[in-house]
Design an enzyme around this catalytic site. Structure first.
Site, short mmCIF file in Angstrom:
data_model
loop_
_atom_site.label_atom_id
_atom_site.label_comp_id
_atom_site.label_asym_id
_atom_site.label_seq_id
_atom_site.Cartn_x
_atom_site.Cartn_y
_atom_site.Cartn_z
N CYS A 119 35.42 36.99 47.92
CA CYS A 119 36.61 37.25 47.13
C CYS A 119 37.77 37.69 48.02
O CYS A 119 38.90 37.22 47.88
CB CYS A 119 36.31 38.30 46.06
SG CYS A 119 37.66 38.59 44.91
N CYS A 120 37.49 38.61 48.97
CA CYS A 120 38.53 39.06 49.89
C CYS A 120 39.04 37.90 50.76
O CYS A 120 40.23 37.81 51.06
CB CYS A 120 38.02 40.18 50.79
SG CYS A 120 37.93 41.81 50.01
N CYS A 202 43.16 46.34 45.48
CA CYS A 202 42.98 45.70 44.18
C CYS A 202 42.43 46.71 43.17
O CYS A 202 41.61 47.57 43.52
CB CYS A 202 42.01 44.54 44.31
SG CYS A 202 42.66 43.19 45.31
N CYS A 205 38.62 47.38 42.76
CA CYS A 205 37.94 47.77 44.00
C CYS A 205 38.51 49.05 44.61
O CYS A 205 38.24 49.37 45.77
CB CYS A 205 38.03 46.64 45.03
SG CYS A 205 37.29 45.11 44.44
N CYS A 230 38.69 44.65 54.58
CA CYS A 230 38.56 43.43 53.78
C CYS A 230 38.66 42.18 54.64
O CYS A 230 38.65 41.08 54.13
CB CYS A 230 39.63 43.41 52.71
SG CYS A 230 41.27 43.70 53.37
FE1 SF4 Z 1 38.54 40.67 45.51
FE2 SF4 Z 1 38.19 43.31 45.44
FE3 SF4 Z 1 38.71 42.06 47.78
FE4 SF4 Z 1 40.59 42.33 45.88
S1 SF4 Z 1 39.60 43.96 47.08
S2 SF4 Z 1 40.18 40.52 47.04
S3 SF4 Z 1 39.37 42.03 43.99
S4 SF4 Z 1 36.87 41.85 46.47
#
Ligand code: SF4
Length: 234
Positions: A119-120, A202, A205, A230
Protein backbone atom coordinates in the site's frame (compact mmCIF):
# COMPACT_ATOMS: atom_id res chain seq x y z
CA UNK A 1 32.19 7.35 -4.70
CA UNK A 2 31.41 10.27 -7.03
CA UNK A 3 28.33 10.96 -4.90
CA UNK A 4 30.47 11.01 -1.74
CA UNK A 5 32.89 13.53 -3.25
CA UNK A 6 30.02 15.77 -4.35
CA UNK A 7 28.43 15.41 -0.91
CA UNK A 8 31.59 16.53 0.86
CA UNK A 9 31.74 19.61 -1.36
CA UNK A 10 28.13 20.57 -0.69
CA UNK A 11 28.45 19.87 3.03
CA UNK A 12 31.38 22.30 3.19
CA UNK A 13 29.48 24.89 1.18
CA UNK A 14 26.42 24.79 3.45
CA UNK A 15 28.21 24.37 6.77
CA UNK A 16 27.66 27.39 9.02
CA UNK A 17 24.97 28.86 6.79
CA UNK A 18 21.49 29.64 8.10
CA UNK A 19 18.60 27.54 6.84
CA UNK A 20 17.47 30.39 4.59
CA UNK A 21 20.98 30.76 3.14
CA UNK A 22 21.26 27.01 2.61
CA UNK A 23 17.92 26.84 0.82
CA UNK A 24 18.91 29.80 -1.38
CA UNK A 25 22.22 28.13 -2.18
CA UNK A 26 20.47 24.93 -3.25
CA UNK A 27 17.99 26.90 -5.36
CA UNK A 28 20.88 28.70 -7.07
CA UNK A 29 22.97 25.58 -7.60
CA UNK A 30 20.02 23.57 -8.89
CA UNK A 31 17.55 25.95 -10.55
CA UNK A 32 14.24 24.17 -11.09
CA UNK A 33 15.71 21.02 -9.59
CA UNK A 34 15.19 21.58 -5.86
CA UNK A 35 11.99 20.38 -4.22
CA UNK A 36 10.48 20.27 -0.74
CA UNK A 37 8.08 17.39 -0.23
CA UNK A 38 5.52 18.21 2.41
CA UNK A 39 3.02 16.11 4.31
CA UNK A 40 1.86 19.32 6.03
CA UNK A 41 3.38 18.14 9.30
CA UNK A 42 4.64 20.93 11.52
CA UNK A 43 8.28 20.53 10.41
CA UNK A 44 7.30 20.78 6.74
CA UNK A 45 5.17 23.81 7.54
CA UNK A 46 8.16 25.61 9.07
CA UNK A 47 10.27 24.92 5.98
CA UNK A 48 7.42 25.95 3.68
CA UNK A 49 7.18 29.21 5.63
CA UNK A 50 10.91 29.88 5.25
CA UNK A 51 10.79 29.17 1.52
CA UNK A 52 7.74 31.38 0.98
CA UNK A 53 8.59 34.42 3.11
CA UNK A 54 12.09 34.51 1.61
CA UNK A 55 10.73 33.91 -1.91
CA UNK A 56 13.18 31.11 -2.54
CA UNK A 57 12.48 29.41 -5.88
CA UNK A 58 12.10 25.88 -4.54
CA UNK A 59 9.19 23.75 -5.69
CA UNK A 60 6.80 22.45 -3.03
CA UNK A 61 5.18 19.07 -3.67
CA UNK A 62 2.92 16.75 -1.72
CA UNK A 63 1.73 13.17 -2.03
CA UNK A 64 -2.01 12.73 -1.68
CA UNK A 65 -2.40 9.08 -0.76
CA UNK A 66 -6.19 9.29 -0.73
CA UNK A 67 -6.19 8.26 2.96
CA UNK A 68 -5.22 11.53 4.64
CA UNK A 69 -6.95 13.13 7.63
CA UNK A 70 -9.51 15.87 6.88
CA UNK A 71 -7.39 18.08 9.17
CA UNK A 72 -4.46 17.65 6.77
CA UNK A 73 -6.48 19.00 3.83
CA UNK A 74 -7.44 21.95 6.02
CA UNK A 75 -3.76 22.85 6.58
CA UNK A 76 -3.07 22.32 2.87
CA UNK A 77 -5.78 24.84 2.05
CA UNK A 78 -4.69 27.33 4.72
CA UNK A 79 -1.11 27.11 3.44
CA UNK A 80 -1.88 27.92 -0.19
CA UNK A 81 -4.14 30.75 0.93
CA UNK A 82 -1.63 32.27 3.37
CA UNK A 83 1.45 32.04 1.18
CA UNK A 84 -0.20 32.18 -2.24
CA UNK A 85 2.08 29.48 -3.60
CA UNK A 86 1.26 26.51 -5.78
CA UNK A 87 1.76 23.12 -4.18
CA UNK A 88 2.17 20.36 -6.72
CA UNK A 89 0.09 17.30 -5.87
CA UNK A 90 1.00 13.74 -6.81
CA UNK A 91 -1.71 11.10 -6.60
CA UNK A 92 -1.17 7.33 -6.83
CA UNK A 93 -1.72 5.62 -10.18
CA UNK A 94 -5.45 4.93 -10.12
CA UNK A 95 -5.28 1.49 -11.75
CA UNK A 96 -2.87 0.21 -9.07
CA UNK A 97 -5.11 1.49 -6.27
CA UNK A 98 -8.20 0.05 -7.95
CA UNK A 99 -6.59 -3.36 -8.31
CA UNK A 100 -5.28 -3.44 -4.73
CA UNK A 101 -8.51 -2.30 -3.08
CA UNK A 102 -10.70 -4.46 -5.35
CA UNK A 103 -8.64 -7.58 -4.53
CA UNK A 104 -7.82 -6.95 -0.87
CA UNK A 105 -10.30 -4.44 0.50
CA UNK A 106 -9.78 -0.97 1.97
CA UNK A 107 -7.80 -2.10 5.05
CA UNK A 108 -5.40 -4.66 3.56
CA UNK A 109 -2.45 -2.98 5.33
CA UNK A 110 -3.66 -4.25 8.73
CA UNK A 111 -3.43 -7.91 7.66
CA UNK A 112 0.28 -8.30 6.86
CA UNK A 113 3.45 -6.25 6.59
CA UNK A 114 3.64 -7.27 2.90
CA UNK A 115 0.25 -5.67 2.35
CA UNK A 116 1.28 -2.58 4.27
CA UNK A 117 4.44 -2.21 2.22
CA UNK A 118 2.43 -2.75 -0.96
CA UNK A 119 0.00 0.00 0.00
CA UNK A 120 2.82 2.42 0.90
CA UNK A 121 4.56 1.59 -2.36
CA UNK A 122 1.46 2.27 -4.44
CA UNK A 123 0.21 5.30 -2.55
CA UNK A 124 3.53 6.92 -1.57
CA UNK A 125 6.72 5.52 -3.04
CA UNK A 126 5.67 5.45 -6.69
CA UNK A 127 4.19 9.00 -6.62
CA UNK A 128 7.32 10.20 -4.82
CA UNK A 129 9.39 8.86 -7.70
CA UNK A 130 7.44 11.12 -10.04
CA UNK A 131 7.73 14.08 -7.66
CA UNK A 132 11.51 13.69 -7.60
CA UNK A 133 11.96 13.02 -11.31
CA UNK A 134 14.63 15.31 -12.72
CA UNK A 135 15.40 16.79 -9.31
CA UNK A 136 18.88 17.21 -7.84
CA UNK A 137 18.03 18.35 -4.31
CA UNK A 138 15.29 16.97 -2.10
CA UNK A 139 14.39 18.94 1.01
CA UNK A 140 12.51 17.23 3.80
CA UNK A 141 11.39 17.91 7.38
CA UNK A 142 13.16 14.93 8.94
CA UNK A 143 14.59 15.51 12.43
CA UNK A 144 17.14 13.27 14.11
CA UNK A 145 15.01 13.14 17.27
CA UNK A 146 12.09 11.50 15.47
CA UNK A 147 13.42 7.93 15.80
CA UNK A 148 16.50 5.81 16.44
CA UNK A 149 16.55 5.12 12.73
CA UNK A 150 16.67 8.81 11.91
CA UNK A 151 19.43 9.41 14.43
CA UNK A 152 21.65 7.33 12.14
CA UNK A 153 21.08 9.80 9.30
CA UNK A 154 22.96 13.05 8.62
CA UNK A 155 21.64 16.57 8.04
CA UNK A 156 22.74 16.30 4.42
CA UNK A 157 23.04 13.09 2.44
CA UNK A 158 23.46 11.83 -1.10
CA UNK A 159 20.96 9.24 -2.25
CA UNK A 160 22.73 6.98 -4.73
CA UNK A 161 19.55 5.26 -5.86
CA UNK A 162 17.74 8.51 -6.61
CA UNK A 163 20.92 10.34 -7.58
CA UNK A 164 20.14 13.47 -5.60
CA UNK A 165 21.08 15.35 -2.45
CA UNK A 166 18.80 15.22 0.56
CA UNK A 167 18.82 18.18 2.91
CA UNK A 168 17.05 18.25 6.27
CA UNK A 169 17.03 21.88 7.47
CA UNK A 170 15.50 21.07 10.88
CA UNK A 171 17.62 17.99 11.53
CA UNK A 172 18.90 19.24 14.91
CA UNK A 173 15.73 20.94 16.07
CA UNK A 174 13.63 19.50 18.87
CA UNK A 175 9.87 19.10 18.48
CA UNK A 176 9.41 21.88 21.04
CA UNK A 177 11.62 24.25 19.04
CA UNK A 178 9.65 23.52 15.87
CA UNK A 179 6.33 24.11 17.65
CA UNK A 180 7.57 27.31 19.26
CA UNK A 181 8.79 28.66 15.91
CA UNK A 182 5.47 27.80 14.25
CA UNK A 183 3.40 29.48 16.95
CA UNK A 184 5.64 32.57 17.10
CA UNK A 185 5.48 33.04 13.32
CA UNK A 186 1.76 32.24 13.04
CA UNK A 187 2.45 29.35 10.69
CA UNK A 188 -0.65 27.25 9.99
CA UNK A 189 -0.20 23.78 11.41
CA UNK A 190 -2.23 20.61 11.71
CA UNK A 191 -4.54 20.79 14.72
CA UNK A 192 -3.88 17.08 15.31
CA UNK A 193 -0.44 18.05 16.66
CA UNK A 194 -2.28 19.52 19.67
CA UNK A 195 -4.08 16.22 20.23
CA UNK A 196 -1.06 13.97 20.69
CA UNK A 197 -0.34 13.27 17.02
CA UNK A 198 3.32 14.12 16.60
CA UNK A 199 3.93 12.39 13.27
CA UNK A 200 0.95 12.59 10.94
CA UNK A 201 0.52 10.33 7.93
CA UNK A 202 -2.47 8.44 6.58
CA UNK A 203 -5.56 8.38 8.81
CA UNK A 204 -5.90 4.57 9.22
CA UNK A 205 -2.18 4.19 9.99
CA UNK A 206 -1.61 7.04 12.45
CA UNK A 207 -2.67 7.47 16.04
CA UNK A 208 -1.86 9.80 18.90
CA UNK A 209 0.93 8.88 21.30
CA UNK A 210 1.13 9.25 25.07
CA UNK A 211 3.79 11.41 26.76
CA UNK A 212 7.08 9.50 26.87
CA UNK A 213 6.19 7.15 24.00
CA UNK A 214 8.54 6.89 21.04
CA UNK A 215 7.91 9.62 18.45
CA UNK A 216 7.14 7.19 15.64
CA UNK A 217 5.15 4.74 17.77
CA UNK A 218 1.89 6.22 16.53
CA UNK A 219 2.65 5.05 12.99
CA UNK A 220 1.78 1.44 11.97
CA UNK A 221 1.51 0.66 15.70
CA UNK A 222 0.35 -2.90 15.02
CA UNK A 223 3.73 -3.79 13.46
CA UNK A 224 6.60 -5.05 15.63
CA UNK A 225 9.31 -3.08 13.93
CA UNK A 226 11.75 -0.53 15.28
CA UNK A 227 12.07 0.95 11.79
CA UNK A 228 8.78 2.77 11.25
CA UNK A 229 9.28 4.03 7.71
CA UNK A 230 7.09 3.80 4.65
CA UNK A 231 9.89 3.53 2.12
CA UNK A 232 10.16 7.23 1.33
CA UNK A 233 13.34 7.63 3.37
CA UNK A 234 15.52 4.54 3.26
FE1 SF4 B 1 -1.39 2.78 2.89
FE2 SF4 B 1 -1.19 3.20 5.52
FE3 SF4 B 1 0.99 3.39 3.93
FE4 SF4 B 1 -0.98 5.23 3.86
S1 SF4 B 1 0.43 4.78 5.57
S2 SF4 B 1 0.03 4.35 2.13
S3 SF4 B 1 -2.81 3.93 4.12
S4 SF4 B 1 -0.23 1.54 4.39
Amino acid sequence: MAGEIKLNGLRLLLKGKTIEESLKTLATLYPGEAVLTTSFGIEDQVITHLICVNEIPIEIATLDTGRLFPETYKVFNETIKKYNVPIKVFFPEHDSVEEMVSNKGPYSFYYSSENRIECCRIRKVEPLGRALKGKSAWISGIRSGQSDNRQQMEWIEFDDRKNLFKYYPLFDWSYEEVKEFAVKNKIPYNILHDRGFVSIGCEPCTRAIKPGEDFRSGRWWWENSDKKECGLHK
